[in-house]
Design a protein around this motif. Structure first.
Motif, short mmCIF file in Angstrom:
data_model
loop_
_atom_site.label_atom_id
_atom_site.label_comp_id
_atom_site.label_asym_id
_atom_site.label_seq_id
_atom_site.Cartn_x
_atom_site.Cartn_y
_atom_site.Cartn_z
N LEU A 154 1.27 -0.85 -0.19
CA LEU A 154 -0.27 0.16 0.33
C LEU A 154 0.74 1.65 0.03
CD1 LEU A 154 -2.59 -0.57 2.67
CD2 LEU A 154 -3.38 -0.95 -0.06
N PHE A 155 1.90 1.30 0.79
CA PHE A 155 2.89 2.21 0.92
C PHE A 155 3.06 2.30 -0.97
CE2 PHE A 155 7.27 3.66 1.03
CZ PHE A 155 7.31 5.27 1.81
N LEU A 156 3.69 1.52 -1.34
CA LEU A 156 4.56 1.43 -2.92
C LEU A 156 3.50 1.65 -3.72
CD1 LEU A 156 6.54 -1.25 -2.52
CD2 LEU A 156 7.99 0.99 -1.95
N GLN A 157 2.45 2.14 -3.21
CA GLN A 157 1.42 2.16 -4.26
C GLN A 157 0.52 3.10 -4.36
OE1 GLN A 157 -1.52 -0.24 -5.16
NE2 GLN A 157 -0.68 -1.44 -3.71
N SER A 158 0.99 3.80 -3.09
CA SER A 158 0.70 5.49 -2.83
C SER A 158 0.71 6.01 -1.19
CB SER A 158 -1.03 6.10 -3.67
OG SER A 158 -1.23 7.29 -2.41
N ALA A 194 -10.66 10.54 -3.57
CA ALA A 194 -10.85 9.04 -4.07
C ALA A 194 -10.34 8.18 -4.03
CB ALA A 194 -11.45 9.55 -5.33
N GLU A 195 -8.86 8.13 -5.03
CA GLU A 195 -7.54 7.75 -4.93
C GLU A 195 -7.42 6.57 -3.98
OE1 GLU A 195 -2.95 7.47 -5.52
OE2 GLU A 195 -4.32 9.18 -5.26
N CYS A 196 -8.08 7.41 -2.90
CA CYS A 196 -7.02 6.36 -1.31
C CYS A 196 -8.67 5.76 -0.68
CB CYS A 196 -7.41 7.58 0.04
SG CYS A 196 -5.99 8.68 -0.58
N VAL A 197 -10.24 6.14 -1.43
CA VAL A 197 -10.96 5.10 -0.99
C VAL A 197 -10.35 4.51 -2.41
CG1 VAL A 197 -13.81 5.23 -1.49
CG2 VAL A 197 -12.18 6.86 -0.22
N SER A 198 -10.86 3.87 -3.51
CA SER A 198 -10.43 3.20 -4.57
C SER A 198 -9.27 1.94 -4.16
CB SER A 198 -10.50 4.28 -5.65
OG SER A 198 -9.95 2.52 -6.26
N LEU A 199 -7.59 2.25 -3.36
CA LEU A 199 -6.99 1.49 -2.63
C LEU A 199 -7.45 0.90 -1.22
CD1 LEU A 199 -4.30 1.05 -3.58
CD2 LEU A 199 -2.98 2.99 -2.21
N TRP A 200 -8.20 1.65 -0.84
CA TRP A 200 -8.26 0.96 0.25
C TRP A 200 -9.64 -0.01 0.16
CZ3 TRP A 200 -6.61 0.33 4.96
CH2 TRP A 200 -7.23 -0.75 5.71
N PHE A 240 -11.07 10.61 18.08
CA PHE A 240 -10.63 10.52 16.30
C PHE A 240 -11.08 8.51 15.52
CE2 PHE A 240 -7.47 7.21 18.85
CZ PHE A 240 -7.91 6.50 18.19
N ARG A 241 -10.48 8.87 14.50
CA ARG A 241 -11.31 7.89 13.44
C ARG A 241 -10.10 7.05 12.43
NH1 ARG A 241 -16.54 10.83 10.42
NH2 ARG A 241 -14.98 12.28 10.87
N THR A 242 -10.59 5.79 11.90
CA THR A 242 -10.15 5.24 11.26
C THR A 242 -10.08 5.53 9.74
OG1 THR A 242 -10.81 3.18 11.17
CG2 THR A 242 -9.22 3.43 12.63
N PHE A 243 -9.12 5.24 9.43
CA PHE A 243 -9.83 5.47 7.16
C PHE A 243 -11.29 5.12 7.33
CE2 PHE A 243 -10.16 4.96 2.55
CZ PHE A 243 -9.58 5.96 3.23
N GLN A 244 -11.04 3.70 7.52
CA GLN A 244 -12.13 2.84 7.16
C GLN A 244 -13.16 3.26 7.86
OE1 GLN A 244 -12.62 -0.39 6.34
NE2 GLN A 244 -14.86 -0.06 6.37
N GLN A 245 -13.21 3.80 9.05
CA GLN A 245 -14.83 4.09 9.67
C GLN A 245 -15.18 5.41 9.63
OE1 GLN A 245 -12.63 4.83 13.70
NE2 GLN A 245 -13.60 2.50 14.72
N ALA A 246 -13.82 6.55 9.12
CA ALA A 246 -14.45 7.96 8.14
C ALA A 246 -15.15 7.43 6.90
CB ALA A 246 -13.02 8.50 8.33
N CYS A 247 -14.19 6.48 5.83
CA CYS A 247 -14.28 6.80 4.59
C CYS A 247 -14.82 6.18 3.81
CB CYS A 247 -13.54 7.03 4.29
SG CYS A 247 -11.82 8.68 4.95
N MET A 248 -15.36 4.51 4.80
CA MET A 248 -15.24 3.60 3.91
C MET A 248 -17.05 3.38 4.58
SD MET A 248 -13.41 2.84 2.37
CE MET A 248 -13.59 1.43 1.20
N GLY A 249 -17.61 3.81 5.04
CA GLY A 249 -19.27 3.56 6.61
C GLY A 249 -18.63 2.49 7.25
N PRO A 250 -19.89 2.06 7.88
CA PRO A 250 -19.94 1.55 8.71
C PRO A 250 -19.55 -0.70 8.77
CG PRO A 250 -22.30 0.95 7.77
CD PRO A 250 -20.85 2.28 7.13
N ALA A 251 -18.85 -1.30 7.48
CA ALA A 251 -18.29 -2.05 7.15
C ALA A 251 -17.59 -2.56 8.61
CB ALA A 251 -17.79 -2.02 6.58
N THR A 252 -16.42 -1.22 9.14
CA THR A 252 -15.14 -1.71 10.43
C THR A 252 -16.36 -3.22 11.57
OG1 THR A 252 -13.49 -0.84 11.60
CG2 THR A 252 -15.94 0.17 11.26
N THR A 253 -16.04 -3.06 12.09
CA THR A 253 -15.63 -4.01 13.50
C THR A 253 -15.12 -3.64 14.52
OG1 THR A 253 -13.83 -5.29 13.07
CG2 THR A 253 -15.90 -6.45 11.90
N LEU A 254 -14.71 -2.64 14.33
CA LEU A 254 -14.11 -1.77 15.58
C LEU A 254 -14.80 -0.42 16.00
CD1 LEU A 254 -9.88 -0.89 13.79
CD2 LEU A 254 -10.97 -2.77 15.31
#
Length: 214
Positions: free
Chosen positions: A113-117, A136-142, A194-208
């Motif tokens: 992930l780091f190497l890609q962006s 949009a780029e980071c959402v797509s990569l995640w 604070f929120r993780t990227f998943q929590q902030a950008c990808m909806g409620p799919a996270t289990t955290l």
């Protein structure tokens, strides 16, 4: 003229080919390195021994020099040793964990992930305090990483959340003993939620659970 030409090259199929080839080479080397390390059970134990010696020496050096005029030595050393131990405790399980989908090590996926962006990787790893983080780029990569290695992305999210939590606690514990009262007021500016990227950008799919630092 140079900037548009540079952007044109970066977005070209040739640049993408070289980038993808370089990432594959680095990931192949990384996979072999982790495989060699993780196949020897004694390596993890030796890493723990090294960390014990390292954190004692490092905390002593930092607290006796860089922070000598800011934080009382004993408090500084104890606080830093606890932080470094917790940091190691969080990192160790990540080293040899594997993706059930790809067979890759989760640390290897993280490097990928780091190497890609690098920019997106930083956004994945730091606490989210602004909606601007959701590019949009980071959402797509995640999303792509989740599809390929759902277990590793959950592991990485948990890893980022825990590291942020212990780092903020470390800063509070350290600053609370600052010799200058004005510097102790800096604690009021540290984020409590604070929120993780998943929590902030990808909806409620996270289990955290939402991150709450106390």
């Amino acid at each position: 003229m140079e900037a548009p030409l540079a952007r044109k090259f970066v977005n070209s199929s040739l640049a993408k080919f070289y980038k993808d080839s370089a990432i594959k080479m680095v990931r192949s080397w990384t996979h072999r390195s982790f495989a060699e390390f993780c196949d020897v059970n004694d390596c993890i134990y030796r890493l723990e021994d090294f960390d014990l010696s390292y954190r004692k020496c490092y905390s002593s050096a930092i607290c006796a020099t860089a922070l000598a005029n800011e934080i009382p030595y004993d408090h500084c050393k104890k606080t830093m040793e606890i932080f470094m131990y917790r940091h190691m405790y969080i990192n160790l399980p990540m080293i040899c964990s594997k993706s059930s989908n790809t067979g890759s090590f989760c640390s290897e996926e993280s490097y990928g992930l780091f190497l890609q962006s690098p920019e997106c990787y930083i956004r994945f790893m730091i606490p989210v305090l602004s909606e601007k983080t959701c590019s949009a780029e980071c959402v797509s990569l995640w999303a792509h990483a989740q599809s390929n290695s759902p277990g590793c992305t959950r592991h990485l999210e948990y890893h980022a959340q825990r590291l942020t939590g212990i780092t903020l606690k470390f800063m509070r514990d350290l600053i609370s003993a600052a010799k200058d009262p004005e510097k102790r007021e800096f604690m009021d500016h540290l984020p409590k939620h604070f929120r993780t990227f998943q929590q902030a950008c990808m909806g409620p799919a996270t289990t955290l659970a939402p991150g709450l630092v106390v």
